[in-house]
Design an enzyme around this catalytic site. Structure first.
Site, PDB file in Angstrom:
ATOM      1  N   LYS A   1      -1.011  -5.036   3.375  1.00  0.00           N
ATOM      2  CA  LYS A   1       0.503  -4.162   3.024  1.00  0.00           C
ATOM      3  C   LYS A   1       1.171  -4.252   4.496  1.00  0.00           C
ATOM      4  O   LYS A   1       0.711  -4.543   5.824  1.00  0.00           O
ATOM      5  CB  LYS A   1       0.053  -2.652   3.307  1.00  0.00           C
ATOM      6  CG  LYS A   1      -0.471  -2.153   1.618  1.00  0.00           C
ATOM      7  CD  LYS A   1      -0.696  -0.592   1.734  1.00  0.00           C
ATOM      8  CE  LYS A   1      -1.180  -0.125   0.324  1.00  0.00           C
ATOM      9  NZ  LYS A   1      -0.981   1.057  -0.192  1.00  0.00           N
TER      10      LYS A   1
ATOM     11  N   ARG B   1      -7.129   5.955  11.075  1.00  0.00           N
ATOM     12  CA  ARG B   1      -6.890   5.190   9.770  1.00  0.00           C
ATOM     13  C   ARG B   1      -5.908   3.687   9.966  1.00  0.00           C
ATOM     14  O   ARG B   1      -6.284   2.834   9.643  1.00  0.00           O
ATOM     15  CB  ARG B   1      -6.234   5.861   9.003  1.00  0.00           C
ATOM     16  CG  ARG B   1      -5.669   5.416   7.667  1.00  0.00           C
ATOM     17  CD  ARG B   1      -5.172   6.416   6.627  1.00  0.00           C
ATOM     18  NE  ARG B   1      -4.478   5.769   5.456  1.00  0.00           N
ATOM     19  CZ  ARG B   1      -3.848   6.156   4.718  1.00  0.00           C
ATOM     20  NH1 ARG B   1      -3.641   7.566   4.533  1.00  0.00           N
ATOM     21  NH2 ARG B   1      -3.048   5.553   3.516  1.00  0.00           N
TER      22      ARG B   1
ATOM     23  N   GLU C   1       1.926  -7.518   1.467  1.00  0.00           N
ATOM     24  CA  GLU C   1       2.346  -6.627   0.108  1.00  0.00           C
ATOM     25  C   GLU C   1       3.192  -5.886   0.808  1.00  0.00           C
ATOM     26  O   GLU C   1       3.294  -4.945   1.503  1.00  0.00           O
ATOM     27  CB  GLU C   1       1.010  -5.979  -0.326  1.00  0.00           C
ATOM     28  CG  GLU C   1       1.188  -4.939  -1.090  1.00  0.00           C
ATOM     29  CD  GLU C   1       0.039  -4.242  -1.535  1.00  0.00           C
ATOM     30  OE1 GLU C   1      -1.147  -4.893  -2.076  1.00  0.00           O
ATOM     31  OE2 GLU C   1      -0.147  -2.937  -1.631  1.00  0.00           O
TER      32      GLU C   1
ATOM     33  N   GLU D   1     -10.334   4.319  -1.516  1.00  0.00           N
ATOM     34  CA  GLU D   1      -9.768   5.540  -2.337  1.00  0.00           C
ATOM     35  C   GLU D   1     -10.506   5.571  -3.664  1.00  0.00           C
ATOM     36  O   GLU D   1      -9.989   5.681  -4.785  1.00  0.00           O
ATOM     37  CB  GLU D   1      -8.185   5.467  -2.706  1.00  0.00           C
ATOM     38  CG  GLU D   1      -7.339   5.603  -1.465  1.00  0.00           C
ATOM     39  CD  GLU D   1      -5.747   5.223  -1.693  1.00  0.00           C
ATOM     40  OE1 GLU D   1      -5.064   5.881  -0.818  1.00  0.00           O
ATOM     41  OE2 GLU D   1      -5.490   4.700  -2.643  1.00  0.00           O
TER      42      GLU D   1
ATOM     43  N   ASN E   1      -6.101   0.206  -8.985  1.00  0.00           N
ATOM     44  CA  ASN E   1      -6.773   1.371  -9.691  1.00  0.00           C
ATOM     45  C   ASN E   1      -7.321   1.181 -11.059  1.00  0.00           C
ATOM     46  O   ASN E   1      -6.445   1.715 -11.932  1.00  0.00           O
ATOM     47  CB  ASN E   1      -6.568   2.636  -9.521  1.00  0.00           C
ATOM     48  CG  ASN E   1      -6.087   3.069  -7.935  1.00  0.00           C
ATOM     49  OD1 ASN E   1      -6.975   2.632  -6.978  1.00  0.00           O
ATOM     50  ND2 ASN E   1      -5.087   3.832  -7.744  1.00  0.00           N
TER      51      ASN E   1
ATOM     52  N   GLU F   1      15.932   7.408   6.648  1.00  0.00           N
ATOM     53  CA  GLU F   1      15.111   7.673   7.837  1.00  0.00           C
ATOM     54  C   GLU F   1      15.404   8.886   8.635  1.00  0.00           C
ATOM     55  O   GLU F   1      14.799   9.428   9.147  1.00  0.00           O
ATOM     56  CB  GLU F   1      14.991   6.346   8.736  1.00  0.00           C
ATOM     57  CG  GLU F   1      13.944   6.440   9.842  1.00  0.00           C
ATOM     58  CD  GLU F   1      14.225   5.168  10.669  1.00  0.00           C
ATOM     59  OE1 GLU F   1      15.009   4.447  10.717  1.00  0.00           O
ATOM     60  OE2 GLU F   1      13.030   4.883  11.237  1.00  0.00           O
TER      61      GLU F   1
ATOM     62  N   LYS G   1      -8.917  -4.213  -5.634  1.00  0.00           N
ATOM     63  CA  LYS G   1      -8.918  -2.952  -4.466  1.00  0.00           C
ATOM     64  C   LYS G   1     -10.247  -2.708  -4.639  1.00  0.00           C
ATOM     65  O   LYS G   1     -11.002  -1.987  -5.704  1.00  0.00           O
ATOM     66  CB  LYS G   1      -7.901  -1.712  -4.992  1.00  0.00           C
ATOM     67  CG  LYS G   1      -8.196  -0.627  -4.250  1.00  0.00           C
ATOM     68  CD  LYS G   1      -6.916   0.378  -4.538  1.00  0.00           C
ATOM     69  CE  LYS G   1      -7.101   1.813  -3.736  1.00  0.00           C
ATOM     70  NZ  LYS G   1      -6.090   2.431  -4.398  1.00  0.00           N
TER      71      LYS G   1
ATOM     72  N   TRP H   1      -8.812  17.438   9.217  1.00  0.00           N
ATOM     73  CA  TRP H   1      -9.339  17.641  10.802  1.00  0.00           C
ATOM     74  C   TRP H   1      -8.316  18.025  11.806  1.00  0.00           C
ATOM     75  O   TRP H   1      -8.073  17.660  12.925  1.00  0.00           O
ATOM     76  CB  TRP H   1      -9.993  16.023  11.248  1.00  0.00           C
ATOM     77  CG  TRP H   1     -10.936  15.751  10.187  1.00  0.00           C
ATOM     78  CD1 TRP H   1     -10.870  14.410   9.302  1.00  0.00           C
ATOM     79  CD2 TRP H   1     -12.183  16.068  10.004  1.00  0.00           C
ATOM     80  NE1 TRP H   1     -11.874  14.463   8.666  1.00  0.00           N
ATOM     81  CE2 TRP H   1     -12.747  15.321   8.851  1.00  0.00           C
ATOM     82  CE3 TRP H   1     -13.014  17.293  10.383  1.00  0.00           C
ATOM     83  CZ2 TRP H   1     -13.927  15.778   8.358  1.00  0.00           C
ATOM     84  CZ3 TRP H   1     -14.023  17.400   9.777  1.00  0.00           C
ATOM     85  CH2 TRP H   1     -14.615  16.601   8.790  1.00  0.00           C
TER      86      TRP H   1
ATOM     87  N   ARG I   1       2.705   5.802  -9.342  1.00  0.00           N
ATOM     88  CA  ARG I   1       3.632   5.791  -8.364  1.00  0.00           C
ATOM     89  C   ARG I   1       5.079   5.168  -9.150  1.00  0.00           C
ATOM     90  O   ARG I   1       5.769   4.485  -8.765  1.00  0.00           O
ATOM     91  CB  ARG I   1       3.567   4.903  -7.136  1.00  0.00           C
ATOM     92  CG  ARG I   1       2.236   5.505  -6.563  1.00  0.00           C
ATOM     93  CD  ARG I   1       2.381   7.021  -6.017  1.00  0.00           C
ATOM     94  NE  ARG I   1       1.038   7.653  -5.617  1.00  0.00           N
ATOM     95  CZ  ARG I   1       0.907   8.771  -5.380  1.00  0.00           C
ATOM     96  NH1 ARG I   1       1.507   9.530  -5.514  1.00  0.00           N
ATOM     97  NH2 ARG I   1      -0.519   8.874  -4.950  1.00  0.00           N
TER      98      ARG I   1
ATOM     99  N   GLU J   1       7.805   5.119  -3.241  1.00  0.00           N
ATOM    100  CA  GLU J   1       6.985   6.144  -3.427  1.00  0.00           C
ATOM    101  C   GLU J   1       7.278   6.917  -2.176  1.00  0.00           C
ATOM    102  O   GLU J   1       7.352   8.026  -2.428  1.00  0.00           O
ATOM    103  CB  GLU J   1       5.528   5.658  -3.289  1.00  0.00           C
ATOM    104  CG  GLU J   1       4.422   6.645  -2.922  1.00  0.00           C
ATOM    105  CD  GLU J   1       3.124   6.472  -2.934  1.00  0.00           C
ATOM    106  OE1 GLU J   1       2.896   4.979  -3.020  1.00  0.00           O
ATOM    107  OE2 GLU J   1       2.058   7.069  -2.811  1.00  0.00           O
TER     108      GLU J   1
ATOM    109  N   ASP K   1       0.576   3.110   5.195  1.00  0.00           N
ATOM    110  CA  ASP K   1       1.140   2.934   3.681  1.00  0.00           C
ATOM    111  C   ASP K   1       2.061   3.351   3.340  1.00  0.00           C
ATOM    112  O   ASP K   1       2.844   4.280   3.069  1.00  0.00           O
ATOM    113  CB  ASP K   1       0.058   4.444   3.150  1.00  0.00           C
ATOM    114  CG  ASP K   1       0.006   4.243   1.595  1.00  0.00           C
ATOM    115  OD1 ASP K   1       0.484   3.159   0.943  1.00  0.00           O
ATOM    116  OD2 ASP K   1      -0.337   5.003   1.002  1.00  0.00           O
TER     117      ASP K   1
END
Ligand code: GCW
EC number: 3.2.1.131
Length: 689
Positions: free
Chosen positions: A370, A346, A397, A296, A213, A521, A292, A551, A171, A403, A375
């Protein structure tokens, strides 16, 4: 001597331009000809370098740095316990209200001498005070008013890097990593030193050096590749910045040759202890780990049927004897979950996972949360873990890298968004328990609280790609230091230090910056619903593009309505994660703020907003306006052409043109999607493509 490059865009807010008021310049110059510093140390060396360099650039003189005054007029930088010579100039209350990282700057005058004093309890405090004095000069603040006592409101102020050793940045929108290339540290560390200068000039005191990651090469940073970390430590320590590493929970298997990473396994625990001892042996002030886990695709304790408490505490135990911190991310969710049952959501994941664990983590564990429950969308409500957790250390965070907010091609000054988060009243301990207050740690009486931001820099010459995105890095640091600062105050400081004190620049540019988040926005996902971006890279519109939408569409738009029903009454029940006052506000349609309407409710397209417009008409209107507003940004910027150097002017201009094209695409994709769904015309009969 620095800097690594003389490019004005490279210098950011530390470009130290000549003052425009000669008389003020002369006054300051008189004090800065002789700098008195009566202590030693590597941070002190950084102070000397910064002063020498800035004085040279501001006044074109070479300052004389001595350990005793050699003139009647001078500037002295000294610890509070630095001797009797100035001690009677400090008031008792000033002394007591200075925190470890705080500083005091004063102008003192008596019959024999005149001086500017910068004093603090620590070297770090002196460094922050030095940058503050320099900033005052750059902003042409009158010398007579020089009397400042400052201390950071939030203890841990950490920048997070999602940099990989191969030089890529997850990112990242401004080139490659400034640290790594081809699995090695870059050869020339001068640029990294300049980065440390930028960070400490805004008061940041920590850096996570690699991506959360953690791939196999990065796993070796805590083993045979420690020398890379050591070299970076040597740069950052000179600017009071602690270093942290992201670690892979499965490291004992990846590099340790063990068959398991089970946090309750004896061998695993021993392995981590030895690793931590090894690190501290090489890097005595090492900050700690960021993890983390179980998110993911990253490994974590769930594989062994263990909890996050088991995982985090195991690592924290290894770090504790050295004073290290274990930062564990709350960004844990199952991206494969089947949410057709209307309860699975989520947004509920972080709270559901961590609330039952409140109070079970060790003292040196911090949960990094976060700002929102999803996200980093352009608009989200505040993560309800703030206001939920009562016995757990927390870091907030933010994502400085853009991103979901235009990837540094679009102008989006994020400070106003962050301010809303920091000011949000959680009602944790009654009215007035803002997020800022929580992450200051003051109500928990703990220093293990803080704020983190995902860096937006890379190796492009101006660090952030979009010159104006430098303001987000600047603003992040300033807010972490003092969350009560307004977005306006911060942007004015930034403009003055980056572009000078010209009134037209100040007015036009601050207006552009302050409106930019709302403009972005307007032409993207409406009313807090989020996403609607292309999957994977997340740039540009794609209404049904949410990557985990196997879904059904994320936003649940059909012919009648749109939005995710997260109410307790008829939806996923997410609203119940907030304290009563906020629960009430979000649960009911009539009190839910318009800008978050579709985050919390599923409504018909003809539902009327508080301004009496229908949801659909709002979507049409804002998307047309958004493009017009980008044109307004362009016009404003064009009005500044003669005040700004051509390089910075034209690179921003090019990006604004790209933003306009992208905004048009957003407008057309979103408007036509909803027109086709509803077959309801725009009231103003504008053409919808
Ligand atoms: O925003 C998402 C990003 C991922 C990132 C993840 C996270 C580092 O799309 O690239 O991974 O969040 O925060 O862990």
């Amino acid at each position: 001597m620095f800097p690594y490059s003389n490019d004005v865009d490279y210098q950011c807010w530390l470009n130290y331009q000549r003052l425009e008021t000669p008389s003020l310049s002369d006054q300051y110059k008189e004090y800065l000809k002789n700098i008195v510093i009566n202590i030693d140390g590597y941070i002190i060396d950084s102070i000397k370098n910064e002063l020498y360099y800035s004085i040279k650039k501001f006044f074109n003189i070479e300052a004389i740095i001595t350990n005793k005054p050699i003139k009647r007029t001078f500037t002295i930088i000294s610890k509070l316990d630095g001797g009797s010579f100035f001690s009677n100039t400090i008031k008792e209350e000033e002394y007591t209200s200075l925190s470890e990282e705080g500083f005091l700057i004063k102008k003192v005058e008596n019959s024999t001498k005149k001086f500017i004093l910068i004093t603090a309890k620590s070297d770090e405090g002196l460094l922050y005070g030095t940058y503050k004095l320099i900033q005052n000069i750059q902003m042409e603040k009158p010398l007579d008013q020089l009397n400042l006592l400052e201390k950071p409101y939030i203890p841990l102020r950490i920048i997070n890097h999602w940099d990989n050793l191969d030089g890529s940045i997850e990112r990242g929108y401004a080139g490659k990593s400034i640290f790594y290339r081809n699995n090695e540290l870059v050869d020339n560390l001068d640029r990294i030193r300049d980065y440390a200068r930028l960070l400490s000039s805004i008061g940041l005191n920590g850096i996570v050096l690699n991506n959360v990651n953690v791939k196999s090469e990065e796993t070796k940073l805590i083993a045979e590749r420690i020398n890379i970390v050591e070299k970076l430590y040597d740069v950052f320590k000179r600017y009071g910045i602690k270093i942290y590493l992201s670690v892979n929970f499965a490291s004992p298997m990846i590099i340790g040759g063990l068959k398991t990473a089970d946090p309750l396994d004896k061998e695993v625990r021993k392995w981590w202890k030895e690793r931590v001892d090894f690190i501290y042996n090489r890097i005595p002030d090492f900050g700690g780990f960021l993890v983390k886990a179980d998110s993911e695709g990253q490994p974590g304790p769930f594989t062994y049927n263990r909890t996050h408490v088991d995982g985090a505490n195991m690592l924290a135990e290894a770090l504790a004897p050295h004073g290290g911190l274990l930062i564990w991310r709350a960004f844990v969710y199952n991206c494969y979950q089947d949410w057709r049952d209307n309860e699975t959501d989520r947004a509920k994941a972080a709270y559901d996972t961590f609330m039952p664990l409140d109070g079970k983590f060790l003292d040196n564990v911090i949960i990094q949360i976060k700002n929102g429950p999803m996200d980093f969308q352009v608009r989200e409500p505040v993560n309800p873990l703030f206001g939920g957790l009562q016995k757990t250390n927390q870091i907030l965070e933010f994502q400085i890298t853009q991103e979901y907010t235009g990837q540094q091609k679009h102008l989006c000054y994020l400070v106003p968004q962050w301010k809303e988060v920091l000011d949000f009243d959680t009602f944790l301990f009654g009215e007035g328990t803002s997020v800022a207050k929580i992450v200051s740690g003051s109500i928990f009486n703990s220093p293990n609280f803080g704020i983190a931001g995902i860096s937006n820099i890379g190796d492009e010459i101006n660090w952030t790609g979009h010159t104006l995105a430098q303001a987000n890095l600047y603003g992040f640091g300033r807010l972490a230091w003092d969350p009560s600062l307004s977005g306006k105050k911060i942007i004015e400081e930034w403009i003055k230090c980056t572009f000078g004190n010209n009134e037209t620049v100040l007015n036009n540019l601050s207006e552009m910056m302050l409106k930019s988040w709302n403009i972005y926005e307007k032409y993207t996902a409406p009313l807090g619903v989020g996403w609607m971006v292309n999957p994977g890279h997340h740039y540009g519109p794609n209404v049904d593009g949410y990557e985990y939408s196997r879904w059904g569409t994320y936003h649940k738009a059909d012919h009648y309505g749109i939005g995710v029903d997260r109410t307790l009454k008829s939806g996923t029940g997410y609203t119940a994660q907030y304290r009563q006052q906020n629960f009430e506000k979000y649960e009911h349609l009539d009190s839910c703020p318009d800008e978050l309407l579709l985050f919390f409710h599923h409504v018909s397209y003809i539902y009327k907003l508080s301004n009496n417009k229908t949801v659909l008409q709002h979507i049409y209107d804002t998307h047309f306006e958004g493009v017009e507003d980008v044109q307004w940004l362009i016009d404003k910027w064009q009005g500044l052409e003669r005040y700004i150097d051509s390089k910075r002017y034209s690179s921003v201009y090019q990006r604004l043109l790209e933003q306009r094209e992208s905004a048009k695409e957003w407008r057309d994709v979103i408007n036509s999607y909803f027109y086709r769904k509803t077959m309801i015309y725009d009231e103003k009969r504008r053409k919808i493509y």
